[in-house]
Design a protein around this motif. Sequence first.
Motif, short mmCIF file in Angstrom:
data_model
loop_
_atom_site.label_atom_id
_atom_site.label_comp_id
_atom_site.label_asym_id
_atom_site.label_seq_id
_atom_site.Cartn_x
_atom_site.Cartn_y
_atom_site.Cartn_z
N ASP A 19 0.82 -1.22 0.00
CA ASP A 19 0.00 0.00 0.00
C ASP A 19 0.85 1.27 0.00
O ASP A 19 0.63 2.19 0.78
N THR A 22 -1.61 5.62 -3.65
CA THR A 22 -3.00 5.50 -4.08
C THR A 22 -3.08 5.74 -5.58
O THR A 22 -2.46 6.66 -6.10
N TYR A 23 -3.83 4.88 -6.25
CA TYR A 23 -4.05 5.03 -7.69
C TYR A 23 -5.09 6.13 -7.87
O TYR A 23 -6.27 5.95 -7.58
N ASP A 24 -4.64 7.31 -8.30
CA ASP A 24 -5.55 8.45 -8.46
C ASP A 24 -5.19 9.22 -9.74
O ASP A 24 -4.34 8.80 -10.51
N TYR A 27 -1.48 10.06 -10.12
CA TYR A 27 -0.69 8.90 -10.52
C TYR A 27 -0.84 8.65 -12.03
O TYR A 27 0.14 8.46 -12.74
N GLY A 51 -8.66 5.49 -6.41
CA GLY A 51 -8.78 5.40 -4.96
C GLY A 51 -8.20 4.12 -4.37
O GLY A 51 -8.09 4.00 -3.16
N GLU A 52 -7.83 3.18 -5.21
CA GLU A 52 -7.29 1.90 -4.73
C GLU A 52 -5.82 2.05 -4.34
O GLU A 52 -5.06 2.78 -4.97
N LYS A 53 -5.41 1.34 -3.28
CA LYS A 53 -4.02 1.34 -2.86
C LYS A 53 -3.20 0.45 -3.79
O LYS A 53 -3.65 -0.61 -4.19
N CYS A 67 -1.31 -5.47 -6.69
CA CYS A 67 -2.52 -5.19 -5.93
C CYS A 67 -2.25 -5.57 -4.47
O CYS A 67 -1.25 -6.24 -4.16
N HIS A 68 -3.10 -5.16 -3.57
CA HIS A 68 -2.91 -5.41 -2.14
C HIS A 68 -2.81 -6.91 -1.84
O HIS A 68 -1.90 -7.34 -1.13
#
Length: 87
Positions: A19, A22-24, A27, A51-53, A67-68
Motif C-alpha cells: 500500500d 494510491t491510484y488516483d 498517478y 482510490g485503490e491502494k 494489488c494489495h
Amino acid sequence: MKIVKNGSNTYYIGGVVVDMMTYDEKYIKIRSNFKRKLNKCLVCNHKFEIGEKVSLALCAPANKVLCHNCAIEIQKQLKGELEEGKK
C-alpha cells in the motif's frame, strides 16, 4: 522470489512495499509520460481503480506494481524464504 510472465519475462522480487501509494488522477497523469502505464497488478493483472491502494514490488530488472492481495501473499512467501534460509 522469481515470477515468470508470458514464458519469457522473468522478475526477481527482493521485497514488497504494501500500500505504498494510491491510484488516483495524479498517478495516472504522471504515468502517462511513460511507456509502461503500470495500471495493473504484475501477478494477477487486476486493473486498478481510482482510490485503490497500489503496492510496489522491488524487483529486477525494474520495479513493478502489485494489488494489495498479491503484495501480502508475496510478502508472506518472501518471509518464508528468509526464515528457511536461516535454518
